[in-house]
Design a protein around this motif. Structure first.
Motif, PDB file in Angstrom:
ATOM      1  N   VAL A  16     -10.834  19.077  -2.254  1.00  0.00           N
ATOM      2  CA  VAL A  16     -12.280  18.966  -2.068  1.00  0.00           C
ATOM      3  C   VAL A  16     -12.722  17.508  -1.978  1.00  0.00           C
ATOM      4  O   VAL A  16     -12.354  16.686  -2.815  1.00  0.00           O
ATOM      5  N   CYS A  17     -13.537  17.215  -0.959  1.00  0.00           N
ATOM      6  CA  CYS A  17     -14.208  15.915  -0.856  1.00  0.00           C
ATOM      7  C   CYS A  17     -15.688  16.174  -0.569  1.00  0.00           C
ATOM      8  O   CYS A  17     -16.178  17.272  -0.824  1.00  0.00           O
ATOM      9  N   LEU A  18     -16.371  15.202  -0.031  1.00  0.00           N
ATOM     10  CA  LEU A  18     -17.815  15.337   0.176  1.00  0.00           C
ATOM     11  C   LEU A  18     -18.157  16.186   1.402  1.00  0.00           C
ATOM     12  O   LEU A  18     -18.828  17.198   1.300  1.00  0.00           O
ATOM     13  N   GLY A  19     -17.695  15.785   2.589  1.00  0.00           N
ATOM     14  CA  GLY A  19     -18.079  16.483   3.810  1.00  0.00           C
ATOM     15  C   GLY A  19     -16.986  17.310   4.451  1.00  0.00           C
ATOM     16  O   GLY A  19     -17.227  17.977   5.455  1.00  0.00           O
ATOM     17  N   ASN A  20     -15.766  17.257   3.920  1.00  0.00           N
ATOM     18  CA  ASN A  20     -14.613  17.966   4.451  1.00  0.00           C
ATOM     19  C   ASN A  20     -14.301  17.571   5.893  1.00  0.00           C
ATOM     20  O   ASN A  20     -13.945  18.390   6.718  1.00  0.00           O
ATOM     21  N   ILE A  21     -14.434  16.261   6.171  1.00  0.00           N
ATOM     22  CA  ILE A  21     -14.063  15.776   7.500  1.00  0.00           C
ATOM     23  C   ILE A  21     -13.091  14.593   7.465  1.00  0.00           C
ATOM     24  O   ILE A  21     -12.529  14.249   8.498  1.00  0.00           O
ATOM     25  N   CYS A  22     -12.874  13.969   6.310  1.00  0.00           N
ATOM     26  CA  CYS A  22     -11.959  12.820   6.235  1.00  0.00           C
ATOM     27  C   CYS A  22     -10.836  13.045   5.231  1.00  0.00           C
ATOM     28  O   CYS A  22      -9.702  13.325   5.600  1.00  0.00           O
ATOM     29  N   ARG A  23     -11.162  12.913   3.958  1.00  0.00           N
ATOM     30  CA  ARG A  23     -10.132  12.893   2.919  1.00  0.00           C
ATOM     31  C   ARG A  23      -9.493  14.246   2.653  1.00  0.00           C
ATOM     32  O   ARG A  23      -8.265  14.380   2.690  1.00  0.00           O
ATOM     33  N   SER A  24     -10.303  15.259   2.335  1.00  0.00           N
ATOM     34  CA  SER A  24      -9.697  16.552   1.997  1.00  0.00           C
ATOM     35  C   SER A  24      -8.986  17.191   3.190  1.00  0.00           C
ATOM     36  O   SER A  24      -7.917  17.782   3.005  1.00  0.00           O
ATOM     37  N   PRO A  25      -9.500  17.072   4.427  1.00  0.00           N
ATOM     38  CA  PRO A  25      -8.713  17.645   5.519  1.00  0.00           C
ATOM     39  C   PRO A  25      -7.432  16.856   5.803  1.00  0.00           C
ATOM     40  O   PRO A  25      -6.420  17.433   6.194  1.00  0.00           O
ATOM     41  N   THR A  26      -7.464  15.542   5.582  1.00  0.00           N
ATOM     42  CA  THR A  26      -6.237  14.760   5.723  1.00  0.00           C
ATOM     43  C   THR A  26      -5.213  15.264   4.719  1.00  0.00           C
ATOM     44  O   THR A  26      -4.049  15.526   5.059  1.00  0.00           O
ATOM     45  N   ALA A  27      -5.643  15.428   3.474  1.00  0.00           N
ATOM     46  CA  ALA A  27      -4.746  15.936   2.441  1.00  0.00           C
ATOM     47  C   ALA A  27      -4.290  17.360   2.766  1.00  0.00           C
ATOM     48  O   ALA A  27      -3.120  17.704   2.581  1.00  0.00           O
ATOM     49  N   HIS A  28      -5.183  18.177   3.272  1.00  0.00           N
ATOM     50  CA  HIS A  28      -4.866  19.560   3.630  1.00  0.00           C
ATOM     51  C   HIS A  28      -3.726  19.599   4.649  1.00  0.00           C
ATOM     52  O   HIS A  28      -2.737  20.323   4.473  1.00  0.00           O
ATOM     53  N   VAL A  29      -3.857  18.827   5.720  1.00  0.00           N
ATOM     54  CA  VAL A  29      -2.850  18.798   6.775  1.00  0.00           C
ATOM     55  C   VAL A  29      -1.500  18.327   6.227  1.00  0.00           C
ATOM     56  O   VAL A  29      -0.457  18.926   6.489  1.00  0.00           O
ATOM     57  N   VAL A  30      -1.519  17.253   5.439  1.00  0.00           N
ATOM     58  CA  VAL A  30      -0.278  16.695   4.909  1.00  0.00           C
ATOM     59  C   VAL A  30       0.365  17.642   3.900  1.00  0.00           C
ATOM     60  O   VAL A  30       1.573  17.915   3.970  1.00  0.00           O
ATOM     61  N   VAL A  31      -0.418  18.170   2.960  1.00  0.00           N
ATOM     62  CA  VAL A  31       0.135  19.083   1.954  1.00  0.00           C
ATOM     63  C   VAL A  31       0.693  20.340   2.628  1.00  0.00           C
ATOM     64  O   VAL A  31       1.789  20.794   2.282  1.00  0.00           O
ATOM     65  N   ALA A  32      -0.027  20.879   3.604  1.00  0.00           N
ATOM     66  CA  ALA A  32       0.452  22.086   4.298  1.00  0.00           C
ATOM     67  C   ALA A  32       1.798  21.816   4.968  1.00  0.00           C
ATOM     68  O   ALA A  32       2.710  22.657   4.907  1.00  0.00           O
ATOM     69  N   GLU A  33       1.946  20.668   5.596  1.00  0.00           N
ATOM     70  CA  GLU A  33       3.217  20.346   6.245  1.00  0.00           C
ATOM     71  C   GLU A  33       4.336  20.158   5.219  1.00  0.00           C
ATOM     72  O   GLU A  33       5.454  20.635   5.402  1.00  0.00           O
TER      73      GLU A  33
END
Length: 169
Positions: A16-33
């Motif tokens: 979770v981040c503020l707008g879900n466009i920078c930090r949390s989606p970056t982490a999402h993509v990396v963690v999923a991979e």
């Protein structure tokens, strides 16, 4: 130590981040991979969301997506989501102290993403939105090493095998 799964056989992690466009989606993509590489994508689900609704339904920030793409990740599928209650989640990881406060504060299941960072545990993932490309690269470096630590902890602890004690809240 990771909290046990609420039910055996599956583990749900939300970033979770503020707008879900920078930090949390970056982490999402990396963690999923990293989960897929470790063969854990069948038992661990990762999602992401933001505490603010400005970008709901929109794609990842173009600079975050470009940084991920340049590093060999697929950033094309992300769509921003708004945080909803985490009652079914096993672990919620906030990107900074403000996001943690928006989630109601630290609990056994709600923590900061960088609590797992082997270099600087407990620090914030800085918001690169108002900066230049270097900020997105810095965030990706933090995310990659913390994602490796998270996946390592999941492999070692296997919290989906324990399940939540029915007597615990």
């Amino acid at each position: 130590m990771l909290p046990p799964a609420r039910s055996p056989g599956r583990y749900r992690v939300e970033l979770v981040c503020l707008g879900n466009i920078c930090r949390s989606p970056t982490a999402h993509v990396v963690v999923a991979e990293r989960l897929a590489d470790a063969g854990l994508d069948g038992v661990v689900t990762v999602t992401s969301s933001g505490t603010g609704d400005w970008h709901v339904g929109g794609p990842m920030d173009r600079r975050a997506a470009a940084t991920l793409t340049a590093a060999g990740y697929d950033a094309s599928r992300h769509r921003a989501r708004l945080w909803e209650t985490g009652d079914e989640l096993d672990l919620v990881l906030a990107m900074d102290d403000a996001n943690l406060a928006d989630l109601g504060g630290r609990t056994d299941r709600v923590r900061k993403f960088r609590d797992l960072d082997p270099v600087d545990p407990g620090s914030d993932v800085p918001d690169p939105y108002y900066g230049g490309p270097d900020g997105f690269e810095e965030v990706l470096a933090m995310v990659e090493r913390t994602a490796a630590a998270l996946v390592g902890a999941l492999e070692h602890e296997r919290p989906w095998e324990a399940g939540q004690d029915p007597g615990q809240p």
